[in-house]
Design an enzyme around this catalytic site. Structure first.
Site, PDB file in Angstrom:
ATOM      1  N   ASP A 140      40.430  38.873  45.486  1.00  0.00           N
ATOM      2  CA  ASP A 140      41.232  39.701  46.298  1.00  0.00           C
ATOM      3  C   ASP A 140      42.592  40.062  45.534  1.00  0.00           C
ATOM      4  OD1 ASP A 140      39.529  41.727  47.171  1.00  0.00           O
ATOM      5  OD2 ASP A 140      39.092  40.236  48.937  1.00  0.00           O
ATOM      6  N   ASP A 186      35.184  47.521  46.422  1.00  0.00           N
ATOM      7  CA  ASP A 186      36.297  47.759  46.009  1.00  0.00           C
ATOM      8  C   ASP A 186      37.243  46.808  45.565  1.00  0.00           C
ATOM      9  OD1 ASP A 186      34.367  47.062  48.405  1.00  0.00           O
ATOM     10  OD2 ASP A 186      36.346  45.901  49.741  1.00  0.00           O
TER      11      ASP A 186
HETATM   12  N1  GLY Z   1      37.957  45.157  50.948  1.00  0.00           N
HETATM   13  C1  GLY Z   1      37.011  44.878  52.415  1.00  0.00           C
HETATM   14  C2  GLY Z   1      37.425  45.726  53.079  1.00  0.00           C
HETATM   15  O1  GLY Z   1      37.715  46.553  51.779  1.00  0.00           O
HETATM   16  O2  GLY Z   1      37.189  45.205  54.070  1.00  0.00           O
END
Ligand code: GLY
Length: 393
Positions: free
Chosen positions: A106, A166
């Site tokens: 992330d 994501d």
């Molecule tokens: N990237 C994690 C979420 O969208 O909860």
């Protein structure tokens, strides 16, 4: 056209929503300059946390969006926001230098809306340094066998050998790092990952897998699985929204036409599975009449993706997706946005972070609350509707 008769947000409403949001950010500065907002609110209120979770970049991103708005409006608060943004950049530089909770994918969510934004907006050299270091960290998670960036966990375990949808939002950091440094390695990895991700997470009906596993020895695609969706085979609403924005960004950076088609298909699936007010339940399996929580953040994320994609579309198509985006944000504004600061210190209610079901593997928290990215992407969508926005991604 779906939702033909749903109203769109007006210019006046955009201005009003953006002003309230920027003022709400300013009101939060005393508590959240040296600290960050927690990923989700509790009973409508965020508690302060250290800079040690995957979501903290969104709060800094809200500070920068509020800074842009206040600066343009000639308000004195702009200077306070700028100073707070710089303090937060110091924290992000410290975080990457000391490798505090950065062993995951992330880095884009963390460093694009905070440090890349600070560099683009005010020329922050610390922001630039931190973001390049974050890009270096991100590419350590690339697997040449399988050609993808691993999301979570130690790199040598088969149960972690997967990507998640994501991650498409983490890749602009790599494109930016290549542009800044002149080194192609970041872009090359981003491109490989996009290709692998899009090929595997989009199903035949254009719903999407949240996560996808690969064979550790051969790199061959193995199987999809959900983590935060209701069940394997359903479409987690936010995953589908990440797919919409992810395809728009994939096209922006690669210019491969197939990503426009992918965008259209995943968007269509999303729209076809929305309830009457266009704000999805947490999984697209659910609709009006189901006793399930919403995920308002997905509506804002999808709207941002549409507003990005229309920049590269023919006028006729662009008008269609712009209208959808304006309808989504109208509904978020009318029915979900905070209008009174005594009700919440966030911006948008009724979002869902992680809803445990009998068939998924996630923990249970942040259900039917504000969350940090829901607030950030609502503000981003409003800013995109307010002006020609220079994106942080
Ligand atoms: N990237 C994690 C979420 O969208 O909860």
């Amino acid at each position: 056209m779906l939702f033909e008769n749903m109203p769109v947000i007006t210019g006046e409403e955009v201005e009003c929503a953006l002003r309230f949001s920027a003022e709400q950010v300013v009101r939060n500065l005393p508590e959240f300059t040296y600290k960050f907002q927690k990923a989700y609110s509790e009973d409508g209120f965020y508690q302060p946390i250290e800079n040690n979770y995957w979501t903290t970049g969104f709060w800094t991103g809200e500070i920068w969006l509020a800074y842009e708005y206040m600066k343009e409006a000639g308000e004195a608060a702009a200077e306070r926001l700028k100073a707070a943004g710089e303090i937060q950049i110091d924290s992000f530089l410290n975080r990457i230098d000391n490798k505090i909770e950065v062993d995951h994918h992330d880095m884009g969510f963390l460093y694009s809306p905070s440090c890349v934004a600070g560099y683009k907006l005010i020329g922050s050299q610390k922001g630039r340094e931190a973001a390049i270091k974050a890009a270096d960290q991100l590419i350590t998670r690339y697997h040449p066998v399988g050609e993808f960036i691993q999301a979570w966990g130690p790199m040598d375990a088969p149960e972690n050998y997967r990507l998640i949808i994501d991650c498409l939002l983490n890749l602009p950091l790599l494109y930016w790092a290549s542009e800044e440094t002149g080194e192609g390695k970041y872009r090359e990895i981003a491109e490989k990952h996009i290709h692998t991700a899009v090929k595997n997470v989009i199903r035949e009906d254009y719903s999407t897998w949240h996560t996808f596993f690969f064979d550790m020895k051969t790199g061959a695609p193995d199987h999809g699985a959900t983590c935060q969706g209701y069940r394997d085979g359903s479409a987690w609403a936010r995953g589908q929204a990440w797919g919409i924005y992810g395809c728009a960004l994939a096209y922006k950076y690669t210019k491969r036409k197939e990503y426009i088609d992918n965008f259209k298909h995943v968007t269509r699936y999303f729209l076809e599975h929305l309830p009457k007010d266009m704000v999805p339940f947490w999984d697209l399996e659910f609709t009006d009449g189901d006793d399930q929580p919403r995920d308002s953040s997905s509506a804002s994320i999808a709207a941002c993706g549409m507003l990005e994609m229309i920049k590269s579309m023919e006028p006729e198509d662009a008008a269609v997706y712009k209208k959808y985006a304006m309808q989504l944000i109208k509904s978020v504004y009318d029915n979900y946005a905070v209008k009174d600061e005594t009700e919440s210190n966030g911006l948008v209610l009724h979002s869902t972070y992680s809803n445990h079901s009998p068939y998924n593997t996630c923990n249970h928290y942040g259900v039917d609350e504000c969350n940090s990215w829901g607030d950030y992407f609502y503000m981003e969508a409003l800013t995109r509707l307010h002006k020609d926005w220079m994106l942080y991604w």
